[in-house]
Design a protein around this motif. Structure first.
Motif, PDB file in Angstrom:
ATOM      1  N   SER A   1       0.846  -1.190   0.000  1.00 28.45           N
ATOM      2  CA  SER A   1       0.000   0.000   0.000  1.00 28.45           C
ATOM      3  C   SER A   1       0.878   1.236   0.000  1.00 28.45           C
ATOM      4  O   SER A   1       1.992   1.229   0.531  1.00 28.45           O
TER       5      SER A   1
ATOM      6  N   LYS B   1      -5.259   7.137   0.496  1.00 32.41           N
ATOM      7  CA  LYS B   1      -4.692   5.853   0.109  1.00 32.41           C
ATOM      8  C   LYS B   1      -4.570   5.827  -1.419  1.00 32.41           C
ATOM      9  O   LYS B   1      -5.503   5.490  -2.135  1.00 32.41           O
TER      10      LYS B   1
ATOM     11  N   ASP C   1      -3.749   0.742  -2.739  1.00 32.08           N
ATOM     12  CA  ASP C   1      -4.072  -0.138  -1.621  1.00 32.08           C
ATOM     13  C   ASP C   1      -4.097  -1.582  -2.110  1.00 32.08           C
ATOM     14  O   ASP C   1      -4.893  -1.948  -2.978  1.00 32.08           O
TER      15      ASP C   1
END
Length: 337
Positions: A219, A226, A229
């Motif tokens: 990640s 994010k 991921d």
């Protein structure tokens, strides 16, 4: 210049530093001039052959494309430090010879205008070769002498001088020597390429374990976002936030890109990234001389070149090994990559 003028404790300010000595064997002007010419010849020889060495190829690769150089196994930071150190060394030698020649240095000898003159010398002759630098230096010394008769007409001298420089920069963007080298390169492409070595044999890698590559939950987080991921980011161009990469039993998660390449993990790019100022053979050599390449063994430069030629022959481009990679079609560039 401002710092040198005000740092009186070091440079003696506007008064400069006088009575600078010369080596004992070169006290006279003629002997010191001969020493400078000899130093120029030695340095020119070294710099001329530098591009064909491993560190020279690494510098050229970093200049052309840092991302491609890093995934080809080149340590970008170390290469840049080496380049800066080499430039500092050459600059120091030049400064020492300058000081010894005049036996005096002062801040007004190193003005901004002088920097522009040096830059113009390099641009006119060509920055990619010591011969180009020598040509540019000679031109900027000789052109004012050739055009001296024009000084009788106000403004004409500067106009002709400026036009001459602009024409060279416009129609010879790589300098005069760069233009000559381009002609030589076109002639070289017509000459037969080097004979390929043994046929390239491809075989699956043999690993010490049951699993060659293991990737777990990679990640990449940018603050609260994010960005990626649980998606593979294997090459090392971006440092992951979470996850683990194990290659042949070795954890390479925290390794930079060039170390992962040395461990046997490489990649290509969606957009082709090659070293466009280099030939097809030189591009393949860059990839083949990565650290830890056991296929080359102890054969040195000859084995390296043979391996690269075998690879080009394998994809049907062995006969064009000496051509600049920029002259190839998209499909052929992809094969070289």
């Amino acid at each position: 210049t401002l710092v040198m003028i005000n740092a009186i404790w070091l440079t003696r300010g506007p008064d400069g530093i006088s009575k600078i000595g010369r080596p004992a064997l070169f006290q006279s002007q003629q002997s010191f001039l001969a020493f400078c010419v000899a130093a120029l010849a030695v340095i020119g020889y070294i710099v001329w052959h530098l591009p064909d060495t491993r560190i020279g190829r690494a510098m050229r690769a970093v200049r052309d494309n840092e991302l491609a150089a890093s995934v080809a196994g080149i340590d970008i930071f170390r290469t840049k430090v080496a380049a800066f150190a080499l430039c500092a060394l050459l600059g120091g030698i030049g400064g020492g010879l300058f000081a010894g020649g005049f036996s005096y240095v002062s801040p007004d000898q190193f003005s901004f205008a002088e920097s522009i003159v040096f830059l113009t010398m390099a641009l006119l002759g060509g920055v990619a070769s010591p011969i180009g630098a020598a040509i540019g230096t000679g031109l900027l010394i000789l052109i004012p002498e050739w055009l001296r008769f024009l000084k009788t007409i106000p403004g004409l001298y500067l106009a002709i001088y400026g036009l001459f420089v602009i024409l060279i920069v416009r129609f010879m963007p790589d300098g005069i020597w760069g233009f000559v080298q381009e002609m030589i390169t076109k002639w070289r492409t017509k000459s037969p390429a080097q004979v390929a070595g043994p046929a390239l044999q491809l075989a699956p890698a043999r690993t010490g374990g049951d699993m060659a590559l293991e990737v777990t939950g990679l990640s990449k987080h940018c603050g609260g976002l994010k960005a990626v991921d649980k998606v593979n980011m294997l090459s090392g161009l971006y440092k992951t936030t979470l996850g683990k990469i194990v290659l042949d039993g070795t954890d390479v998660t925290d390794m930079p890109a060039h170390q992962r390449t040395a461990s046997g993990l490489g990649r290509t790019f969606q957009n082709i990234r090659l070293f466009r100022s280099m030939t097809a053979l030189e591009n393949v050599v860059i990839g083949a001389e990565r650290p830890g390449n056991t296929l080359i063994g102890e054969g040195g430069q000859d084995a390296l070149t043979q391996r690269a030629m075998s690879a080009l022959t394998f994809v049907g481009l062995g006969g064009r090994a000496n051509e600049l990679v920029s002259s190839f079609s998209y499909g052929h560039q992809r094969l070289i990559e």
